[in-house]
Design an enzyme around this catalytic site. Structure first.
Site, PDB file in Angstrom:
ATOM      1  N   LYS A   1     136.744  71.163 124.854  1.00 34.88           N
ATOM      2  CA  LYS A   1     137.138  72.588 124.843  1.00 34.88           C
ATOM      3  C   LYS A   1     135.934  73.441 125.184  1.00 34.88           C
ATOM      4  CE  LYS A   1     134.811  73.901 120.957  1.00 34.88           C
ATOM      5  NZ  LYS A   1     133.559  74.554 121.032  1.00 34.88           N
TER       6      LYS A   1
ATOM      7  N   ASP B   1     136.554  72.317 114.243  1.00 31.90           N
ATOM      8  CA  ASP B   1     137.153  72.336 115.583  1.00 31.90           C
ATOM      9  C   ASP B   1     138.287  71.319 115.745  1.00 31.90           C
ATOM     10  OD1 ASP B   1     135.598  74.333 116.690  1.00 31.90           O
ATOM     11  OD2 ASP B   1     134.057  72.959 117.426  1.00 31.90           O
TER      12      ASP B   1
HETATM   13  O1  C5P Z   1     132.964  72.117 110.656  1.00 30.68           O
HETATM   14  P1  C5P Z   1     131.817  71.475 111.353  1.00 30.68           P
HETATM   15  O2  C5P Z   1     131.459  70.139 110.756  1.00 30.68           O
HETATM   16  O3  C5P Z   1     131.962  71.406 112.821  1.00 30.68           O
HETATM   17  O4  C5P Z   1     130.558  72.416 111.096  1.00 30.68           O
HETATM   18  C1  C5P Z   1     129.243  71.989 111.335  1.00 30.68           C
HETATM   19  C2  C5P Z   1     128.283  73.031 110.778  1.00 30.68           C
HETATM   20  O5  C5P Z   1     128.343  74.212 111.568  1.00 30.68           O
HETATM   21  C3  C5P Z   1     128.579  73.497 109.368  1.00 30.68           C
HETATM   22  O6  C5P Z   1     127.971  72.668 108.414  1.00 30.68           O
HETATM   23  C4  C5P Z   1     127.989  74.894 109.351  1.00 30.68           C
HETATM   24  O7  C5P Z   1     126.587  74.839 109.188  1.00 30.68           O
HETATM   25  C5  C5P Z   1     128.258  75.384 110.773  1.00 30.68           C
HETATM   26  N1  C5P Z   1     129.495  76.167 110.896  1.00 30.68           N
HETATM   27  C6  C5P Z   1     129.551  77.435 110.341  1.00 30.68           C
HETATM   28  N2  C5P Z   1     130.713  78.169 110.479  1.00 30.68           N
HETATM   29  C7  C5P Z   1     131.773  77.667 111.167  1.00 30.68           C
HETATM   30  C8  C5P Z   1     131.716  76.397 111.739  1.00 30.68           C
HETATM   31  C9  C5P Z   1     130.551  75.666 111.597  1.00 30.68           C
HETATM   32  O8  C5P Z   1     128.599  77.922 109.725  1.00 30.68           O
HETATM   33  N3  C5P Z   1     132.865  78.421 111.275  1.00 30.68           N
END
Ligand code: C5P
Length: 284
Positions: free
Chosen positions: A10, A136
């Protein structure tokens, strides 16, 4: 039985960061677009109950750090299923590039294992499982080319838009660590009044040229302070007369919105010699 599934990437046509949440994540409003840059995954049943992931790309972990492994663990936890699987990932999506390749693989694993293990989970249940795996992941479970993501990006509203967009995608050879990018985000450095609905309205009318002016990413400042060369790349792309340029996700990938396939190819030929990962991609 072996099951083969495609696992697409994406880009974020817009990414607005509204602020930090009490749980440490950031509240987002983003316009997701599924693109035709895809990994392939195959799923085969194992009788010994093990989850064995294989991938020829050494940058991809094949242990519990892989979101595919997490997907299998979440499904087994939810259902009590003890079956095992051989899961092979053929990687084409660049790793840690802001293209959500790992999240897409996690989502595809939820769909593949649901079928392989005959779990009978509904989309709603898969989405709930997806949220536990990563922000995501849910988008890829909706089978839609475009969607608005809110919350952490995990609250997804599919959009029905007529557009098939062409892009040039440049993936610089630098690693971006998502928590560091979000950690460097400063709300006071974002531009106010950026509204995803303007872009959605233009896309509904297929006004690609105007739509280009509405792509943006609030993480740009943080991404380019970690690696200032990325701003040079973005400016370079802007100068090549593309309709609009923005970073995808937490970077470092940069995309340009092109008016046609021909225009995307022209941009590709101009940049292909300077960067080694340059792709022409379109809405899938
Ligand atoms: O959800 P995901 O594992 O992809 O997120 C990875 C990191 O990215 C999280 O630990 C956080 O530090 C950051 N993040 C965030 N806000 C979001 C998505 C991700 O702060 N909406």
């Amino acid at each position: 039985m072996t099951l083969q599934l495609s696992s697409p990437a994406k880009i974020n046509l817009t990414l607005r960061v509204l602020g930090k949440r009490p749980d440490g994540f950031h509240e987002l409003e983003t316009l997701f677009e599924r693109i035709d840059l895809c990994d392939t995954m195959s799923f085969g049943l194992r009788l010994d109950g093990q989850i064995v992931i294989t991938c020829a790309n050494p940058a991809v972990p094949t242990d519990s750090r892989n979101l595919v492994y997490k997907a299998a663990a979440v499904l087994r936890n939810k259902t009590g299923c003890m079956a095992g699987a051989n899961i092979r990932i053929t990687k084409r999506i660049p790793v840690a590039a802001g293209l959500a390749g790992g999240s897409s693989n996690g989502a595809t694993a939820l769909v593949g294992l649901n079928r392989l293990w005959k779990l009978g989970l509904s989309r709603r249940q898969l989405v709930a499982a997806g949220r536990q795996i990563g922000s995501d992941v849910p988008f890829f479970l909706y089978d839609t080319p475009f969607a608005i993501g809110r919350g952490r990006g995990d609250v997804v509203r599919p959009l029905s838009l007529p557009s098939k967009l062409w892009h040039l995608l440049v993936v610089p050879n630098v690693s971006m660590y998502t928590p560091e990018v979000y950690g460097g985000f400063k709300i006071e450095l974002t531009k106010p009044n950026r509204d995803v609905n303007i872009l959605v309205r233009l896309l509904r009318k297929d006004r690609i040229s105007d739509a280009g002016r509405c792509v943006f990413n609030d993480l740009e400042h943080s991404i380019t302070s970690i690696n200032p060369k990325l701003l040079t790349l973005k400016h370079q792309l802007e100068k090549l007369n593309s309709k609009g340029v923005a970073f995808s996700g937490s970077g470092p990938s940069v995309f340009a919105l092109a008016e046609s396939q021909k225009e995307a190819k022209r941009l590709h030929d101009l940049l292909d010699k300077r960067y080694n990962r340059v792709f022409v991609v379109k809405t899938l």
